[in-house]
Write an enzyme that holds these catalytic residues in place. Structure first.
Site, PDB file in Angstrom:
ATOM      1  N   SER A   1       1.545  -5.256  -3.219  1.00 14.03           N
ATOM      2  CA  SER A   1       0.740  -4.027  -3.175  1.00 14.03           C
ATOM      3  C   SER A   1       1.091  -3.041  -2.072  1.00 14.03           C
ATOM      4  CB  SER A   1      -0.746  -4.375  -3.056  1.00 14.03           C
ATOM      5  OG  SER A   1      -1.274  -4.704  -4.321  1.00 14.03           O
TER       6      SER A   1
ATOM      7  N   SER B   1      -1.323  -1.984  -5.335  1.00 12.47           N
ATOM      8  CA  SER B   1      -2.589  -1.316  -5.231  1.00 12.47           C
ATOM      9  C   SER B   1      -2.700  -0.285  -4.105  1.00 12.47           C
ATOM     10  CB  SER B   1      -3.684  -2.371  -5.040  1.00 12.47           C
ATOM     11  OG  SER B   1      -3.517  -3.043  -3.806  1.00 12.47           O
TER      12      SER B   1
ATOM     13  N   LYS C   1      -5.829   2.405   3.955  1.00 11.01           N
ATOM     14  CA  LYS C   1      -6.305   1.996   2.638  1.00 11.01           C
ATOM     15  C   LYS C   1      -7.798   1.663   2.733  1.00 11.01           C
ATOM     16  CE  LYS C   1      -4.916  -1.404  -0.923  1.00 11.01           C
ATOM     17  NZ  LYS C   1      -3.965  -2.503  -1.198  1.00 11.01           N
TER      18      LYS C   1
END
Lengths: 116, 512
Positions: B181, B157, B82
């Site tokens: 997330s 996310s 990420k």
């Protein structure tokens, strides 16, 4: 019920060093008011005698597990993770400054912030 | 082995093949890159593909093997990170324009440990800006699409991480979880997402959103791959004082322990909410039956303050975000919009660098921390957080795990909720508790929703939660569920459907 006015949005933005235009202030005022109304439910929770939650790392941790006598969230059998205060070699200056938008003589250059 | 067979291998199998010499790391990388070439034009899971660095790393693994050097647990495994994970020398933005152009001058602990274990980092995966969001729509870049149907969001996310793993454009990925997330996008994309206990994995080199809640963890295609990544990531770090100094157990071994004798708690009251999609309820009940068949017993638990978790979370996370994001001042890194004075430079940089959701949360956080509202909001939320943590501690006196859905709905369409931040926040109802109480939690695939005229078949995840540091119990139950089902073997359409096919009924993405 809490509502937030456009003026208050501008004040909060100023505290947070954001600058909102009128359109944004209007939009955030409209969006934040129902969110604040939702958050207001917390005020009805009985917290008499309850202490604020402690950050998980703050020693000493409760002795009896995740929620010990202090109520701190910290796994049993773990220490705080604090290390000895020993100096480690820092990043070389040129590497540390490589991503800085403006550099002057090995320093971070910033705009003027004091009156003459 | 054909490229299509290679990308079907687990991360563990890839590493084994590379160690044994039956696959080269470069060959593995090429297979996953070919897959990314095919899927990226539709999915946009990657913000940055690190082709050169990945090629160099894969060649180094092959060279090390040829020279007879021992290879690590993740030798040759292509892993995406990420975008909020710092990788020395690789453009890192946390999905924000305010960090545009920033090249980290130091190595984050996650990248260091993965590279040390022989992983090949494929690039930076897309995310909601600063990890603030549940749909990947809070981005100044191209939003990530769900590989199962690109008209649907991948969740957030860590949406890029979940979409890439589901699509096979990396073998596993790293995400971060502040309020769900890792778990929610894993659920929406049909993969495994593990949020370790707070402090189990270092946060050094993970760009902060809300420091008392943030935790890094793996997204993988099966439970044992998640365990293998956790094995590499877990453990104390002198560079993060919140990283606990507790022994790291053998997580892979715990996956073979089975679920026999485990007591699984169910908070029935939370399931009665009208927002729960019947397909999610059905998949959840089925997962409970699978665990019972594996020898677990069900017990009811009470979590009296659970109804206040979302409000507590959004007070605390916005307060912490307002404080953490104060560092983006345009002076020391990233973008600077130069103005005559310091103050104007701050404001112009932050105005241009942050998008709407980030500003919204900074404003809210500033409000709850302000002197005249601190006691009623921030202080009160810290007290309620303690009550919520106590509820879990009491519940775990009568059970080993707590099971729940992950997301109240199987998924929602792009644009369906982006206009309504409060509705988006409410969808975090099942995941937030684990962050507030510092627990370990995992989302595991539990099947697909039935396709209807308004909604395609979409993956559904089920969550298991365990007390802090009880990842072995969590993994034992998750693996037992997986061993008894085939849900983790389901794959999205290949090649992906076009995102511009006829739009779904905008009201059909689930209740809100």
């Amino acid at each position: 019920m809490s509502t937030i006015s456009r003026q208050e949005c501008h004040e909060l933005a100023s505290l947070a060093r954001l600058s909102l235009n009128e359109e944004e202030a209007e939009r955030f005022a409209a969006e934040l008011s129902p969110i604040l109304a939702y958050l207001e439910q917390l005020q009805a929770v009985d917290t008499m005698g309850v202490e604020e939650h402690l950050p998980p790392s703050r020693p000493p941790l409760g002795p009896s597990g995740p929620v010990g006598s202090t109520g701190a969230v910290g796994p049993a059998g773990s220490s705080s993770g604090l290390r000895d205060d020993v100096t480690a070699p820092p990043l070389p200056r040129e590497r540390a400054l490589a991503g800085v938008p403006e550099v002057l003589d090995g320093h971070v250059k910033v705009p003027k912030f004091k009156k003459d | 082995m054909t490229p299509n067979r290679i990308i079907e291998l687990s991360a563990r199998a890839i590493a084994r093949h590379v160690r044994e010499g039956s696959l080269r790391a470069t060959e593995v990388l090429e297979a996953f890159e070919a897959r990314a070439d095919a899927t990226e034009p539709v999915l946009h899971a990657y913000l940055l593909r690190a082709r050169d660095e990945a090629r160099t790393a894969a060649e180094a693994i092959d060279g090390a093997r040829a020279a007879g050097h021992p290879l690590g647990a993740l030798a040759g495994v292509p892993i995406g990170l990420k975008d909020l994970f710092v990788i020395e020398g690789m453009h890192t933005r946390a999905g924000s324009r305010i960090l545009e152009g920033w090249i980290p001058p130091y190595q984050g602990t996650h990248a260091a440990r993965l590279l040390g274990a022989g992983a090949v980092i494929t690039g930076k995966l897309a995310m909601d800006e600063f990890a603030m969001g549940s749909s990947n729509e809070n981005t100044p870049y191209e939003p990530v699409r769900n590989p199962w149907d690109p008209r649907y969001v991948p969740g957030g996310s860590s949406g890029g991480s979940a979409a890439a793993v589901a699509a096979g454009s990396c073998a596993a990925a790293l995400g971060s979880d502040t309020g769900g997330s890792i778990r929610q996008p894993a659920s929406l994309c049909g993969v495994v997402g593990l949020k370790p206990s707070y402090g189990r994995v270092s946060r050094h080199g993970m760009i902060a959103f809300a420091s008392s809640l943030d935790q890094a963890g793996p997204i993988a295609r099966d439970v044992r791959d998640a365990a293998a990544l956790l094995q590499v990531l877990a453990g104390p770090d002198p560079l993060d004082a919140t990283c606990v100094d507790a022994p790291v157990p053998d997580y892979l071994a715990s996956c073979d322990r089975g679920a026999a004798g485990l007591r699984v708690g169910v908070h029935r009251e939370a399931l009665a909410s009208e927002g729960l999609d019947p397909e999610v309820a059905k998949a959840f009940e089925h997962a409970l039956a699978v665990l019972q068949d594996a020898g677990a017993t069900l017990v009811d638990v009470e979590l009296p303050h659970a109804e206040h978790a979302i409000a507590t979370y959004y007070v605390l996370c916005t307060a912490e975000a307002a404080s953490n994001l104060a560092r983006y001042d345009g002076l020391r890194y990233g973008a600077r919009i130069a103005r005559a004075s310091l103050r104007e430079t701050y404001e112009a940089t932050r105005e241009a660098g942050f998008s709407a959701e980030v500003k919204r949360r900074i404003l809210l956080g500033t409000f709850v921390l302000r002197k005249d509202s601190y006691a009623a909001y921030y202080g009160q939320a810290q007290k309620v957080r303690r009550l919520i943590a106590r509820d879990y501690a009491r519940a775990f006196e009568g059970c080993d795990l707590i099971a729940s859905p992950v997301s109240p709905v199987p998924g929602f369409a792009v644009g369906e909720r982006s206009h309504d931040p409060l509705t988006m926040y409410l969808s975090d109802v099942f995941t937030i508790g684990a962050n507030l109480a510092g627990l370990a939690a995992i989302s595991i695939p539990a099947g697909l929703s039935a396709a209807t005229s308004g909604r395609p078949a979409l993956p559904i995840g089920v969550q298991l939660m365990a007390p802090a540091l009880q990842e072995p119990t969590l993994l034992a139950a998750a693996a037992a569920h997986e061993d008894a089902t085939d849900h983790h073997r389901l794959r999205p359409p290949d090649p992906p459907r076009s995102a511009t096919a006829s739009e779904p009924d905008p009201g059909a993405g689930g209740a809100s």
